[in-house]
Design a protein around this motif. Structure first.
Motif, PDB file in Angstrom:
ATOM      1  N   GLN A  60       0.830  -1.209   0.000  1.00  0.00           N
ATOM      2  CA  GLN A  60       0.000   0.000   0.000  1.00  0.00           C
ATOM      3  C   GLN A  60       0.863   1.257   0.000  1.00  0.00           C
ATOM      4  O   GLN A  60       0.569   2.223  -0.706  1.00  0.00           O
ATOM      5  CB  GLN A  60      -0.921  -0.004   1.230  1.00  0.00           C
ATOM      6  CG  GLN A  60      -2.043  -1.026   1.165  1.00  0.00           C
ATOM      7  CD  GLN A  60      -3.049  -0.714   0.070  1.00  0.00           C
ATOM      8  OE1 GLN A  60      -2.996  -1.297  -1.015  1.00  0.00           O
ATOM      9  NE2 GLN A  60      -3.948   0.203   0.319  1.00  0.00           N
ATOM     10  N   TYR A  61       1.927   1.235   0.793  1.00  0.00           N
ATOM     11  CA  TYR A  61       2.824   2.394   0.847  1.00  0.00           C
ATOM     12  C   TYR A  61       3.597   2.532  -0.463  1.00  0.00           C
ATOM     13  O   TYR A  61       3.819   3.638  -0.953  1.00  0.00           O
ATOM     14  CB  TYR A  61       3.786   2.260   2.026  1.00  0.00           C
ATOM     15  CG  TYR A  61       4.622   3.495   2.271  1.00  0.00           C
ATOM     16  CD1 TYR A  61       4.106   4.778   2.077  1.00  0.00           C
ATOM     17  CD2 TYR A  61       5.941   3.387   2.717  1.00  0.00           C
ATOM     18  CE1 TYR A  61       4.874   5.907   2.304  1.00  0.00           C
ATOM     19  CE2 TYR A  61       6.712   4.509   2.954  1.00  0.00           C
ATOM     20  CZ  TYR A  61       6.179   5.763   2.745  1.00  0.00           C
ATOM     21  OH  TYR A  61       6.940   6.879   2.968  1.00  0.00           O
ATOM     22  N   GLY A  62       3.983   1.401  -1.047  1.00  0.00           N
ATOM     23  CA  GLY A  62       4.682   1.439  -2.339  1.00  0.00           C
ATOM     24  C   GLY A  62       3.799   2.026  -3.424  1.00  0.00           C
ATOM     25  O   GLY A  62       4.242   2.832  -4.249  1.00  0.00           O
ATOM     26  N   LYS A  63       2.535   1.645  -3.410  1.00  0.00           N
ATOM     27  CA  LYS A  63       1.569   2.181  -4.377  1.00  0.00           C
ATOM     28  C   LYS A  63       1.404   3.680  -4.183  1.00  0.00           C
ATOM     29  O   LYS A  63       1.366   4.449  -5.157  1.00  0.00           O
ATOM     30  CB  LYS A  63       0.231   1.473  -4.218  1.00  0.00           C
ATOM     31  CG  LYS A  63      -0.838   1.938  -5.208  1.00  0.00           C
ATOM     32  CD  LYS A  63      -2.156   1.208  -4.960  1.00  0.00           C
ATOM     33  CE  LYS A  63      -3.238   1.707  -5.909  1.00  0.00           C
ATOM     34  NZ  LYS A  63      -4.538   1.053  -5.641  1.00  0.00           N
ATOM     35  N   ILE A  96       2.196   9.444  -5.633  1.00  0.00           N
ATOM     36  CA  ILE A  96       2.683  10.778  -5.263  1.00  0.00           C
ATOM     37  C   ILE A  96       3.702  11.279  -6.276  1.00  0.00           C
ATOM     38  O   ILE A  96       3.654  12.432  -6.722  1.00  0.00           O
ATOM     39  CB  ILE A  96       3.299  10.758  -3.845  1.00  0.00           C
ATOM     40  CG1 ILE A  96       2.200  10.588  -2.797  1.00  0.00           C
ATOM     41  CG2 ILE A  96       4.084  12.048  -3.568  1.00  0.00           C
ATOM     42  CD1 ILE A  96       2.713  10.417  -1.376  1.00  0.00           C
ATOM     43  N   LEU A  97       4.635  10.407  -6.646  1.00  0.00           N
ATOM     44  CA  LEU A  97       5.665  10.798  -7.610  1.00  0.00           C
ATOM     45  C   LEU A  97       5.067  11.101  -8.980  1.00  0.00           C
ATOM     46  O   LEU A  97       5.457  12.066  -9.638  1.00  0.00           O
ATOM     47  CB  LEU A  97       6.724   9.687  -7.734  1.00  0.00           C
ATOM     48  CG  LEU A  97       7.693   9.558  -6.562  1.00  0.00           C
ATOM     49  CD1 LEU A  97       8.484   8.249  -6.662  1.00  0.00           C
ATOM     50  CD2 LEU A  97       8.643  10.752  -6.517  1.00  0.00           C
ATOM     51  N   ASP A  98       4.109  10.273  -9.381  1.00  0.00           N
ATOM     52  CA  ASP A  98       3.482  10.466 -10.691  1.00  0.00           C
ATOM     53  C   ASP A  98       2.382  11.517 -10.647  1.00  0.00           C
ATOM     54  O   ASP A  98       1.853  11.921 -11.681  1.00  0.00           O
ATOM     55  CB  ASP A  98       2.898   9.125 -11.174  1.00  0.00           C
ATOM     56  CG  ASP A  98       2.510   9.163 -12.644  1.00  0.00           C
ATOM     57  OD1 ASP A  98       3.314   9.656 -13.469  1.00  0.00           O
ATOM     58  OD2 ASP A  98       1.391   8.720 -12.969  1.00  0.00           O
ATOM     59  N   ALA A 144       8.835   6.733 -11.969  1.00  0.00           N
ATOM     60  CA  ALA A 144       7.510   6.370 -11.445  1.00  0.00           C
ATOM     61  C   ALA A 144       6.479   6.356 -12.572  1.00  0.00           C
ATOM     62  O   ALA A 144       5.623   5.464 -12.641  1.00  0.00           O
ATOM     63  CB  ALA A 144       7.086   7.350 -10.361  1.00  0.00           C
ATOM     64  N   GLY A 145       6.584   7.328 -13.466  1.00  0.00           N
ATOM     65  CA  GLY A 145       5.677   7.392 -14.611  1.00  0.00           C
ATOM     66  C   GLY A 145       5.827   6.182 -15.515  1.00  0.00           C
ATOM     67  O   GLY A 145       4.835   5.661 -16.041  1.00  0.00           O
ATOM     68  N   GLN A 146       7.060   5.720 -15.690  1.00  0.00           N
ATOM     69  CA  GLN A 146       7.309   4.535 -16.517  1.00  0.00           C
ATOM     70  C   GLN A 146       6.660   3.305 -15.915  1.00  0.00           C
ATOM     71  O   GLN A 146       6.053   2.492 -16.619  1.00  0.00           O
ATOM     72  CB  GLN A 146       8.824   4.320 -16.666  1.00  0.00           C
ATOM     73  CG  GLN A 146       9.516   5.371 -17.519  1.00  0.00           C
ATOM     74  CD  GLN A 146      11.024   5.226 -17.499  1.00  0.00           C
ATOM     75  OE1 GLN A 146      11.584   4.590 -16.606  1.00  0.00           O
ATOM     76  NE2 GLN A 146      11.691   5.817 -18.465  1.00  0.00           N
TER      77      GLN A 146
END
Length: 336
Positions: free
Chosen positions: A66-69, A74-76, A123-125
């Protein structure tokens, strides 16, 4: 005449033998019953502890995922918006008491934005490829390890492989995610290295002790097994306690990242409004408008540091400075 006494003696001996056999039979029955009762109690106790342990393992791994998601989102999301908006502003120069309490060079600002932009791109990738592509515990790895470590690769495919690779290399992550040796993980054996030396018995084989010729011997063995089961239950409870601490720390980090993200969203919108009404030349902004830009910069630094903070260290243990990091972030946010 002694002969008539013989049948009486034989009858008496037979009766005595029957009594002895009956007593032995009763003792054997009693031992068997006690053995079965004890076996049932031990099996129930072990299964209950193991089920709770498995539930805790799942919850801890889920907390990492969940935190990884959230990190990816957030980054994207907000961090990408910050980069896209901040890069529009020209001649940014954080000098003077109205803007900052210490000198920040233009070079530092540019380098910071480029650093964040790299993570945003990675993150977008991953998001483009789909979160489902993070197989092998990759999503959990992103939650447990800092973004800098997980996004150190050069291409989309490599980035995803790196995330999964971290999970495979980290004993706790492989253990929590159920990574097997065949899949490149360290499995239970690896997980025990960081869970306080816990070695879980795959099967206690309690039932095999019940059926045997000597019920007295098996009852003794069952009591010996009782000590073994109680030891294993203690190990399970100890592991559960460790995982509970890790899970709690992960959830606290996720909540802190979420609140920071909400604050940052508001500030990025304010910065976008400044650009809309005043253009992109920082030198033309009022002191208040320059402060808004500077607050965005500081919040982005806080967010970057937060996302780069690893919950687990290289040995798979809870990072010892995690509490101080969260306290520092909360203090910075309160003064921003």
């Amino acid at each position: 005449m002694p002969l008539p006494l013989i049948p009486l003696v034989v009858a008496g001996a037979a009766a005595a033998s029957t009594a002895i056999a009956s007593k032995k039979g009763y003792t054997s029955y009693k031992n068997m019953k006690e053995t079965k009762t004890l076996a049932g109690e031990l099996e129930s106790k072990y299964k209950s502890a193991f089920n709770e342990f498995e539930s805790s393992r799942f919850q801890t791994n889920h907390a990492f995922e969940q935190y990884g998601k959230m990190k990816l989102e957030i980054l994207d999301g907000t961090m990408k918006q910050f980069v896209d908006t901040f890069k529009q502003i020209k001649h940014v120069n954080f000098k003077g008491e109205a803007v900052t309490d210490k000198l920040i060079s233009s070079k530092d600002v540019v380098e910071f934005v480029l650093q964040v932009e790299k993570q945003v791109v990675k993150a977008g990738q991953v998001m483009t490829a789909g979160i489902a592509s993070l197989a092998g515990g990759g999503l959990a790895a992103l939650g447990a390890v800092g973004a800098t470590a997980t996004f150190s690769a050069a291409s989309t495919g490599t980035a995803i492989a790196t995330l999964s690779g971290i999970a495979a290399q980290n004993a706790t992550l492989a253990f929590l995610g159920g990574g097997s040796l065949a899949a490149g993980g360290l499995g239970v054996a690896g997980g025990t290295l960081v869970l306080g030396g816990i070695a879980l018995a795959p099967a206690l084989a309690i039932g095999s002790l019940i059926f045997a010729a000597s019920t007295e011997k098996k009852l003794k063995e069952m009591y010996a097994k009782k000590a073994e089961v109680e030891t294993e239950v203690q190990k399970l409870n100890s592991a559960r306690s460790i995982m509970s601490t890790i899970s709690s720390a992960t959830n606290s980090m996720r909540e802190l990242a979420q609140s920071t993200n909400e604050l940052m969203n508001i500030n990025v919108e304010r910065m976008a409004e400044v650009i809309e009404f005043k253009g992109t030349d920082f030198r033309e902004y009022t002191t208040e408008e320059q402060v808004i830009v500077h607050q965005n910069y500081k919040l982005a630094i806080i967010m970057r540091d937060l996302l780069n903070t690893s919950i687990l260290n290289e040995e798979g243990e809870l990072s010892p400075d995690l509490e101080s990091v969260m306290a520092a972030v909360k203090e910075k946010i309160s003064t921003n």
